[in-house]
Design a protein around this motif. Structure first.
Motif, PDB file in Angstrom:
ATOM      1  N   LYS A 146       0.871  -1.171   0.000  1.00  0.00           N
ATOM      2  CA  LYS A 146       0.000   0.000   0.000  1.00  0.00           C
ATOM      3  C   LYS A 146       0.907   1.219   0.000  1.00  0.00           C
ATOM      4  CE  LYS A 146      -3.586   2.423   2.584  1.00  0.00           C
ATOM      5  NZ  LYS A 146      -4.642   2.512   1.563  1.00  0.00           N
ATOM      6  N   PHE A 147       0.663   2.118  -0.932  1.00  0.00           N
ATOM      7  CA  PHE A 147       1.453   3.352  -1.021  1.00  0.00           C
ATOM      8  C   PHE A 147       0.730   4.476  -0.285  1.00  0.00           C
ATOM      9  CE2 PHE A 147       2.316   0.940  -4.963  1.00  0.00           C
ATOM     10  CZ  PHE A 147       3.701   0.826  -4.889  1.00  0.00           C
ATOM     11  N   SER A 148       1.459   5.549  -0.006  1.00  0.00           N
ATOM     12  CA  SER A 148       0.847   6.718   0.626  1.00  0.00           C
ATOM     13  C   SER A 148      -0.140   7.401  -0.328  1.00  0.00           C
ATOM     14  CB  SER A 148       1.910   7.753   0.985  1.00  0.00           C
ATOM     15  OG  SER A 148       2.883   7.173   1.792  1.00  0.00           O
ATOM     16  N   GLY A 149      -1.141   8.019   0.242  1.00  0.00           N
ATOM     17  CA  GLY A 149      -2.111   8.781  -0.549  1.00  0.00           C
ATOM     18  C   GLY A 149      -3.355   7.973  -0.859  1.00  0.00           C
ATOM     19  N   ARG A 150      -4.348   8.634  -1.462  1.00  0.00           N
ATOM     20  CA  ARG A 150      -5.616   7.959  -1.773  1.00  0.00           C
ATOM     21  C   ARG A 150      -5.604   7.389  -3.189  1.00  0.00           C
ATOM     22  NH1 ARG A 150     -10.396   8.952   1.531  1.00  0.00           N
ATOM     23  NH2 ARG A 150     -11.552   8.113  -0.226  1.00  0.00           N
ATOM     24  N   PHE A 151      -6.020   6.128  -3.288  1.00  0.00           N
ATOM     25  CA  PHE A 151      -6.128   5.449  -4.582  1.00  0.00           C
ATOM     26  C   PHE A 151      -7.597   5.114  -4.827  1.00  0.00           C
ATOM     27  CE2 PHE A 151      -1.745   4.520  -5.996  1.00  0.00           C
ATOM     28  CZ  PHE A 151      -1.050   5.028  -4.911  1.00  0.00           C
ATOM     29  N   ASP A 152      -8.405   6.162  -4.972  1.00  0.00           N
ATOM     30  CA  ASP A 152      -9.839   5.937  -5.144  1.00  0.00           C
ATOM     31  C   ASP A 152     -10.136   5.307  -6.498  1.00  0.00           C
ATOM     32  OD1 ASP A 152     -10.367   6.933  -2.649  1.00  0.00           O
ATOM     33  OD2 ASP A 152     -10.795   8.965  -3.338  1.00  0.00           O
ATOM     34  N   LYS A 153     -11.278   4.625  -6.530  1.00  0.00           N
ATOM     35  CA  LYS A 153     -11.656   3.859  -7.727  1.00  0.00           C
ATOM     36  C   LYS A 153     -11.931   4.759  -8.938  1.00  0.00           C
ATOM     37  CE  LYS A 153     -11.988  -0.412  -6.079  1.00  0.00           C
ATOM     38  NZ  LYS A 153     -11.270  -1.529  -6.675  1.00  0.00           N
ATOM     39  N   GLY A 154     -11.176   4.542  -9.979  1.00  0.00           N
ATOM     40  CA  GLY A 154     -11.496   5.137 -11.279  1.00  0.00           C
ATOM     41  C   GLY A 154     -11.165   6.607 -11.448  1.00  0.00           C
ATOM     42  N   VAL A 155     -10.557   7.218 -10.439  1.00  0.00           N
ATOM     43  CA  VAL A 155     -10.200   8.642 -10.558  1.00  0.00           C
ATOM     44  C   VAL A 155      -8.714   8.810 -10.239  1.00  0.00           C
ATOM     45  CG1 VAL A 155     -12.513   9.518 -10.073  1.00  0.00           C
ATOM     46  CG2 VAL A 155     -10.965   9.071  -8.168  1.00  0.00           C
ATOM     47  N   ASP A 156      -8.224  10.027 -10.419  1.00  0.00           N
ATOM     48  CA  ASP A 156      -6.789  10.260 -10.248  1.00  0.00           C
ATOM     49  C   ASP A 156      -6.372  10.190  -8.773  1.00  0.00           C
ATOM     50  OD1 ASP A 156      -4.174  10.782 -10.929  1.00  0.00           O
ATOM     51  OD2 ASP A 156      -4.576  12.687 -11.929  1.00  0.00           O
ATOM     52  N   TYR A 157      -5.071  10.110  -8.592  1.00  0.00           N
ATOM     53  CA  TYR A 157      -4.452  10.046  -7.266  1.00  0.00           C
ATOM     54  C   TYR A 157      -4.772  11.294  -6.454  1.00  0.00           C
ATOM     55  CZ  TYR A 157      -0.461   9.822  -3.977  1.00  0.00           C
ATOM     56  OH  TYR A 157       0.338   9.781  -2.867  1.00  0.00           O
ATOM     57  N   GLU A 158      -5.017  11.117  -5.165  1.00  0.00           N
ATOM     58  CA  GLU A 158      -5.177  12.244  -4.249  1.00  0.00           C
ATOM     59  C   GLU A 158      -4.070  12.141  -3.215  1.00  0.00           C
ATOM     60  OE1 GLU A 158      -7.596  14.662  -3.604  1.00  0.00           O
ATOM     61  OE2 GLU A 158      -8.944  14.191  -5.285  1.00  0.00           O
ATOM     62  N   GLY A 159      -3.179  13.096  -3.216  1.00  0.00           N
ATOM     63  CA  GLY A 159      -2.091  13.049  -2.245  1.00  0.00           C
ATOM     64  C   GLY A 159      -0.900  13.822  -2.756  1.00  0.00           C
ATOM     65  N   ASP A 160       0.207  13.655  -2.057  1.00  0.00           N
ATOM     66  CA  ASP A 160       1.422  14.401  -2.346  1.00  0.00           C
ATOM     67  C   ASP A 160       2.241  13.595  -3.372  1.00  0.00           C
ATOM     68  OD1 ASP A 160       3.954  15.510  -2.309  1.00  0.00           O
ATOM     69  OD2 ASP A 160       3.961  15.864  -0.136  1.00  0.00           O
ATOM     70  N   VAL A 161       2.219  14.058  -4.628  1.00  0.00           N
ATOM     71  CA  VAL A 161       2.874  13.295  -5.702  1.00  0.00           C
ATOM     72  C   VAL A 161       4.384  13.201  -5.462  1.00  0.00           C
ATOM     73  CG1 VAL A 161       3.367  13.212  -8.190  1.00  0.00           C
ATOM     74  CG2 VAL A 161       1.074  13.801  -7.394  1.00  0.00           C
ATOM     75  N   ALA A 162       4.979  14.277  -4.940  1.00  0.00           N
ATOM     76  CA  ALA A 162       6.434  14.258  -4.695  1.00  0.00           C
ATOM     77  C   ALA A 162       6.772  13.209  -3.632  1.00  0.00           C
ATOM     78  CB  ALA A 162       6.909  15.638  -4.257  1.00  0.00           C
ATOM     79  N   LYS A 163       5.930  13.130  -2.598  1.00  0.00           N
ATOM     80  CA  LYS A 163       6.158  12.144  -1.551  1.00  0.00           C
ATOM     81  C   LYS A 163       6.001  10.727  -2.108  1.00  0.00           C
ATOM     82  CE  LYS A 163       4.543  10.767   3.004  1.00  0.00           C
ATOM     83  NZ  LYS A 163       3.333  10.639   3.796  1.00  0.00           N
ATOM     84  N   PHE A 164       4.952  10.539  -2.909  1.00  0.00           N
ATOM     85  CA  PHE A 164       4.762   9.230  -3.532  1.00  0.00           C
ATOM     86  C   PHE A 164       5.994   8.859  -4.361  1.00  0.00           C
ATOM     87  CE2 PHE A 164       4.013   6.795  -7.346  1.00  0.00           C
ATOM     88  CZ  PHE A 164       3.424   5.645  -6.849  1.00  0.00           C
ATOM     89  N   SER A 165       6.504   9.818  -5.128  1.00  0.00           N
ATOM     90  CA  SER A 165       7.635   9.541  -6.025  1.00  0.00           C
ATOM     91  C   SER A 165       8.846   9.057  -5.243  1.00  0.00           C
ATOM     92  CB  SER A 165       8.025  10.782  -6.825  1.00  0.00           C
ATOM     93  OG  SER A 165       6.918  11.260  -7.528  1.00  0.00           O
ATOM     94  N   ARG A 166       9.130   9.719  -4.119  1.00  0.00           N
ATOM     95  CA  ARG A 166      10.263   9.289  -3.294  1.00  0.00           C
ATOM     96  C   ARG A 166      10.029   7.879  -2.754  1.00  0.00           C
ATOM     97  NH1 ARG A 166       9.867  14.591  -1.540  1.00  0.00           N
ATOM     98  NH2 ARG A 166       8.706  13.984   0.317  1.00  0.00           N
ATOM     99  N   GLU A 167       8.823   7.660  -2.263  1.00  0.00           N
ATOM    100  CA  GLU A 167       8.486   6.357  -1.698  1.00  0.00           C
ATOM    101  C   GLU A 167       8.582   5.259  -2.761  1.00  0.00           C
ATOM    102  OE1 GLU A 167       4.883   5.832   1.127  1.00  0.00           O
ATOM    103  OE2 GLU A 167       4.158   5.138  -0.810  1.00  0.00           O
ATOM    104  N   PHE A 168       8.038   5.548  -3.948  1.00  0.00           N
ATOM    105  CA  PHE A 168       8.057   4.546  -5.017  1.00  0.00           C
ATOM    106  C   PHE A 168       9.495   4.233  -5.426  1.00  0.00           C
ATOM    107  CE2 PHE A 168       7.889   3.123  -9.428  1.00  0.00           C
ATOM    108  CZ  PHE A 168       6.943   2.111  -9.347  1.00  0.00           C
ATOM    109  N   SER A 169      10.295   5.275  -5.545  1.00  0.00           N
ATOM    110  CA  SER A 169      11.698   5.103  -5.927  1.00  0.00           C
ATOM    111  C   SER A 169      12.433   4.249  -4.884  1.00  0.00           C
ATOM    112  CB  SER A 169      12.340   6.482  -6.074  1.00  0.00           C
ATOM    113  OG  SER A 169      13.726   6.375  -6.185  1.00  0.00           O
TER     114      SER A 169
END
Ligand SMILES: [Zn+2]
Length: 419
Positions: A214-237
């Protein structure tokens, strides 16, 4: 660990509620191949979806086989038993060659004290300042943190091993792809936790090829990401770096990669994910199957006449049943009731108005994410219509297929895998 059947570097979890868009989806993978990028399709459908629709894993396999034959696809393709556990796995054994073992429910269940002690003792390598190539800061996993994380996840990993063993007994070692998913839970796993989880997975001897945290931020059904994209990017990397490190360090399959259970359409993450994959020369599995059904509705509406009428009827029913339809998805839908058009008003909409409210074009002023999310969870309404719905899908196949292929290729495959 070596796997006879291993998943390619890039793969996409496709599939559709009503099993009518196999060819249209595979066409998008074919278009990627024409551009020199191999993206392997994996048809996935969960037990919950099968029971709502009244379909079986064999239907999904047949859909995939037919599409592959019709389009002359000579690359691999797979059928995924999505989010299975010990209770639900039996019916998937025969038709599937990819098993997503969901152990999120066991996260936080304390494990046996002796197993916990053994794990902490066996993993002193995690205790020193740990420099993982590609991660900026070394991990500082103290003994207390290691024990705490192990206590939170060890029972879940042990359960994954039991499910894996059951599948292995039936299908044979190396004959299927194994994913472990932990995404359907409340709190995200950090990269350090992911490393500890993978150490436990290796201890259990699970030849895991994909892991879905599970990644940080909201992964709601069928719509775009809600959250801090920069934070997600660091976490994903950091997660990508951890996966590569864990595969080497613990002898997990070298093709091990992340699986992103996107809930579909996380467009704002595709750029950062693509860049990270390029930087690490890493692969990814993206699950994004859920919105094919919305492309069917868009295609029906676009076709006008009976198609548009049926799309409107589905919305009117969904609107009336919105509480019930949204309840199972409460954690992953975010609908503003004030933004839902009254069915009486919608009855006067033309095709273009319906389509532009529904189509996921965040730059279009008419796009209505609440309208889209309600319809996304309303596939049950269409399922109850049975052949009335399915016959129109066949009658309007051309318009629908254009939308399904275009959506998958232009909005997903291109930004994520081709760049
Ligand atoms: Zn998932």
């Amino acid at each position: 660990m070596v796997c006879a059947l291993s998943l390619a570097k890039y793969s996409i979890g496709v599939g559709d509620r009503f099993a009518h868009q196999g060819k249209a989806q595979l066409q998008a993978c074919k278009m990627a191949l024409e551009q020199g990028v191999e993206v392997i399709p994996v048809w996935n459908k969960s037990n919950r979806e099968h029971s709502i629709i009244g379909s079986t894993p064999a239907d999904t396999r047949a859909e995939a086989d037919q599409a592959v034959q019709a389009l002359g696809w000579d690359k691999p393709y797979h059928a995924d038993a999505d989010h299975i556990n010990l209770k639900t796995l039996d019916k998937f054994i025969e038709a599937c060659d990819f098993f997503t073992i969901d152990v999120a429910d066991l996260i936080g269940r304390p494990c046996e004290a002796s197993a916990l002690r053994r794990f902490v003792e066996a993993h002193s390598e995690l205790l020193a300042d740990l420099a993982v190539p590609g991660v900026c800061q070394p991990f500082r996993i103290g003994r207390a943190f290691l024990a705490q994380v192990a206590n939170k996840y060890l029972a879940a990993v042990q359960e994954a091993a039991r499910v894996y063993q059951r599948v292995e007994e039936e299908k044979g070692r190396g004959q299927f792809i194994t994913e472990v998913s932990m995404d359907e839970t409340d709190s995200p796993q950090t990269p350090a936790e992911l490393l500890i989880i993978l150490a436990a997975v290796a201890d259990q001897g699970i030849p895991i090829q994909t892991i879905a945290p599970k990644f940080s931020g909201r992964f709601d059904k069928g719509v775009d990401y809600e959250g801090d994209v920069a934070k997600f990017s660091r976490e994903f990397s950091d997660d990508v770096a951890v996966v590569a490190y864990a595969a080497r360090r613990y002898g997990l399959p070298s093709c091990l990669k992340l699986s992103v259970h996107s809930g579909s359409d996380k467009f704002s993450l595709y750029g950062p994910i693509h860049q990270t994959l390029q930087r690490f020369n890493a692969g990814v599995h993206l699950k994004t199957a859920g919105t094919t059904w919305l492309e069917e509705l868009i295609g029906l509406a676009e076709a006008g006449g009976a198609g548009l009428d049926l799309a409107k009827e589905i919305y009117a029913e969904a609107y009336a049943q919105r509480q019930d339809l949204c309840a199972p998805y409460a954690a992953v839908v975010n609908i503003d009731p004030a933004r839902l058009p009254e069915p009486e008003l919608l009855a006067r909409w033309g095709a273009e108005q319906f389509v532009s409210a529904l189509r996921h074009d965040p730059n279009c002023p008419a796009y209505n994410s609440s309208f889209r999310q309600l319809l996304h969870v309303a596939f049950k309404v269409a399922a109850r219509m049975g052949n009335r719905y399915l016959d129109l899908l066949s009658a309007m196949e051309t318009t629908i297929a254009g939308n399904v292929t275009g959506n998958l290729f232009d909005r997903h495959i291109k930004p994520l895998f081709i760049g």
